[in-house]
Design a protein around this motif. Structure first.
Motif, PDB file in Angstrom:
ATOM      1  N   MET A  91       0.853  -1.182   0.000  1.00 50.51           N
ATOM      2  CA  MET A  91       0.000   0.000   0.000  1.00 50.51           C
ATOM      3  C   MET A  91       0.889   1.231   0.000  1.00 50.51           C
ATOM      4  N   LEU A  92       0.395   2.277  -0.598  1.00 50.42           N
ATOM      5  CA  LEU A  92       1.150   3.508  -0.734  1.00 50.42           C
ATOM      6  C   LEU A  92       0.439   4.596   0.046  1.00 50.42           C
ATOM      7  N   LEU A  93       1.116   5.120   1.064  1.00 52.97           N
ATOM      8  CA  LEU A  93       0.536   6.157   1.909  1.00 52.97           C
ATOM      9  C   LEU A  93       1.083   7.512   1.477  1.00 52.97           C
ATOM     10  N   SER A  94       0.203   8.417   1.084  1.00 53.12           N
ATOM     11  CA  SER A  94       0.595   9.790   0.775  1.00 53.12           C
ATOM     12  C   SER A  94       0.451  10.606   2.051  1.00 53.12           C
ATOM     13  N   MET A  95       1.550  11.221   2.470  1.00 51.81           N
ATOM     14  CA  MET A  95       1.573  11.937   3.744  1.00 51.81           C
ATOM     15  C   MET A  95       2.143  13.332   3.562  1.00 51.81           C
ATOM     16  N   GLN A  96       1.850  14.168   4.558  1.00 48.17           N
ATOM     17  CA  GLN A  96       2.351  15.535   4.540  1.00 48.17           C
ATOM     18  C   GLN A  96       2.799  15.915   5.949  1.00 48.17           C
ATOM     19  N   VAL A  97       3.975  16.510   6.043  1.00 43.43           N
ATOM     20  CA  VAL A  97       4.470  17.047   7.306  1.00 43.43           C
ATOM     21  C   VAL A  97       4.407  18.566   7.177  1.00 43.43           C
ATOM     22  N   SER A  98       3.674  19.206   8.085  1.00 41.39           N
ATOM     23  CA  SER A  98       3.503  20.660   8.025  1.00 41.39           C
ATOM     24  C   SER A  98       4.752  21.381   8.526  1.00 41.39           C
ATOM     25  N   GLU A  99       4.712  22.708   8.442  1.00 40.62           N
ATOM     26  CA  GLU A  99       5.819  23.531   8.907  1.00 40.62           C
ATOM     27  C   GLU A  99       5.998  23.425  10.423  1.00 40.62           C
ATOM     28  N   THR A 100       4.951  22.996  11.115  1.00 40.80           N
ATOM     29  CA  THR A 100       5.025  22.864  12.568  1.00 40.80           C
ATOM     30  C   THR A 100       5.318  21.438  13.021  1.00 40.80           C
ATOM     31  N   GLY A 101       5.467  20.509  12.076  1.00 41.60           N
ATOM     32  CA  GLY A 101       5.805  19.131  12.407  1.00 41.60           C
ATOM     33  C   GLY A 101       4.608  18.216  12.586  1.00 41.60           C
ATOM     34  N   ILE A 110      -4.572   1.361  -1.939  1.00 42.45           N
ATOM     35  CA  ILE A 110      -4.559  -0.062  -1.613  1.00 42.45           C
ATOM     36  C   ILE A 110      -5.258  -0.812  -2.739  1.00 42.45           C
ATOM     37  N   ASP A 111      -4.805  -2.016  -2.985  1.00 45.20           N
ATOM     38  CA  ASP A 111      -5.444  -2.886  -3.958  1.00 45.20           C
ATOM     39  C   ASP A 111      -6.880  -3.173  -3.517  1.00 45.20           C
ATOM     40  N   SER A 112      -7.765  -3.375  -4.464  1.00 40.12           N
ATOM     41  CA  SER A 112      -9.185  -3.599  -4.142  1.00 40.12           C
ATOM     42  C   SER A 112      -9.406  -4.877  -3.332  1.00 40.12           C
ATOM     43  N   VAL A 113      -8.606  -5.907  -3.566  1.00 38.87           N
ATOM     44  CA  VAL A 113      -8.740  -7.153  -2.801  1.00 38.87           C
ATOM     45  C   VAL A 113      -8.383  -6.903  -1.330  1.00 38.87           C
ATOM     46  N   THR A 114      -7.312  -6.172  -1.109  1.00 33.90           N
ATOM     47  CA  THR A 114      -6.905  -5.854   0.251  1.00 33.90           C
ATOM     48  C   THR A 114      -7.952  -4.983   0.932  1.00 33.90           C
ATOM     49  N   LEU A 121      -8.933  -0.835   7.314  1.00 38.00           N
ATOM     50  CA  LEU A 121      -7.507  -0.531   7.240  1.00 38.00           C
ATOM     51  C   LEU A 121      -7.238   0.979   7.229  1.00 38.00           C
ATOM     52  N   ASP A 122      -8.049   1.753   6.530  1.00 38.45           N
ATOM     53  CA  ASP A 122      -7.851   3.206   6.501  1.00 38.45           C
ATOM     54  C   ASP A 122      -7.914   3.798   7.908  1.00 38.45           C
ATOM     55  N   LEU A 125      -4.896   2.906   9.972  1.00 39.56           N
ATOM     56  CA  LEU A 125      -3.714   3.686   9.613  1.00 39.56           C
ATOM     57  C   LEU A 125      -3.773   5.083  10.231  1.00 39.56           C
ATOM     58  N   TYR A 126      -4.950   5.699  10.210  1.00 41.85           N
ATOM     59  CA  TYR A 126      -5.095   7.020  10.829  1.00 41.85           C
ATOM     60  C   TYR A 126      -4.797   6.947  12.324  1.00 41.85           C
ATOM     61  N   HIS A 127      -5.293   5.912  12.986  1.00 36.30           N
ATOM     62  CA  HIS A 127      -5.056   5.756  14.423  1.00 36.30           C
ATOM     63  C   HIS A 127      -3.590   5.435  14.722  1.00 36.30           C
ATOM     64  N   SER A 128      -2.918   4.752  13.810  1.00 35.24           N
ATOM     65  CA  SER A 128      -1.517   4.395  14.057  1.00 35.24           C
ATOM     66  C   SER A 128      -0.617   5.620  14.113  1.00 35.24           C
ATOM     67  N   LEU A 129      -1.034   6.713  13.501  1.00 35.64           N
ATOM     68  CA  LEU A 129      -0.202   7.914  13.464  1.00 35.64           C
ATOM     69  C   LEU A 129      -0.366   8.795  14.698  1.00 35.64           C
ATOM     70  N   GLU A 130      -1.314   8.448  15.569  1.00 31.65           N
ATOM     71  CA  GLU A 130      -1.593   9.291  16.726  1.00 31.65           C
ATOM     72  C   GLU A 130      -0.482   9.274  17.767  1.00 31.65           C
ATOM     73  N   GLY A 131       0.186   8.179  17.978  1.00 33.47           N
ATOM     74  CA  GLY A 131       1.191   8.085  19.035  1.00 33.47           C
ATOM     75  C   GLY A 131       2.615   8.313  18.572  1.00 33.47           C
TER      76      GLY A 131
END
Length: 158
Positions: A91-101, A110-114, A121-122, A125-131
Motif C-alpha cells: 500500500m502507498l501512503l501519501s503523507m504531509q508534514v507541516s511547517e510545525t511538524g 490499496i489494492d481492491s482485494v486488500t 484498514l484506513d 492507519l489514521y489511528h496508528s499515526l496518533e502516538g
C-alpha cells in the motif's frame, strides 16, 4: 586644438551612457530567484529525535521513513485483523508534514482485494499515526517548510 575639442565633446556625449545606473526592482530579483529555486528538493528532510546522529541527507530520509514504517507496523501487528485469503500487497501512503511538524495522512492507495479483506484498514492507519514521537519539519534555506511524500508499506498476511 579644434579637433581636440570636437573629440572631447564627442567623447563626453558618448560616455554619459556609462554613468547611467541600471535599476533593478525587487520584483525582478524575486522573479529571477524563484525561477532558479528548486521547489521539489529540501535542504533537510523531516526527522525524529532518534535520527539526530544521522549526517547525510539520504540517510536522514531513510531514518525518518524507517521510524515511521516501524511505528505503523508495530501498531498494526497489535490489532486483530482477520482475513479469508492470503494478502501480499504494497500500500502507498501519501503523507504531509507541516511547517510545525504535524503529520497528516492524505491518501491511502490499496489494492481492491486488500480493501475488501480489511475494510477498516484506513481507520487503523489514521489511528496508528496518533502516538508518533515529535517530528521536526523539513527545512529549505533555513526555513521550516511543508513536505509531501509517499511511504510504501508491505502487507503480508496469511
Amino acid at each position: 586644438m579644434k579637433q581636440i575639442c570636437v573629440f572631447l565633446s564627442v567623447l563626453m556625449l558618448c560616455s554619459c551612457e556609462y554613468f547611467n545606473v541600471k535599476k533593478t526592482s525587487t520584483e525582478a530579483i524575486l522573479k529571477e530567484e524563484l525561477q532558479t529555486f528548486n521547489w521539489s528538493d529540501v535542504d533537510a528532510y523531516p526527522s525524529f529525535s532518534v535520527c539526530d546522529s544521522v549526517q547525510s541527507k539520504a540517510d536522514l530520509k531513510t531514518c525518518f521513513q524507517g521510524v515511521l514504517t516501524l511505528h505503523i507496523w508495530e501498531f498494526l501487528k497489535d490489532e486483530r485483523i482477520v482475513v479469508t485469503q492470503d494478502i501480499q500487497d504494497t500500500m502507498l501512503l501519501s503523507m504531509q508534514v507541516s511547517e510545525t511538524g504535524e503529520l497528516k495522512l492524505l491518501q491511502v492507495k490499496i489494492d481492491s482485494v486488500t480493501r475488501h479483506e480489511i475494510p477498516e484498514l484506513d481507520s487503523l492507519l489514521y489511528h496508528s499515526l496518533e502516538g508518533l514521537p515529535e517530528i521536526f519539519p523539513a527545512t529549505k534555506r533555513g526555513q521550516q517548510v511543508k513536505t509531501t511524500f509517499e511511504l510504501p508499506i508491505i502487507i503480508n498476511m496469511k
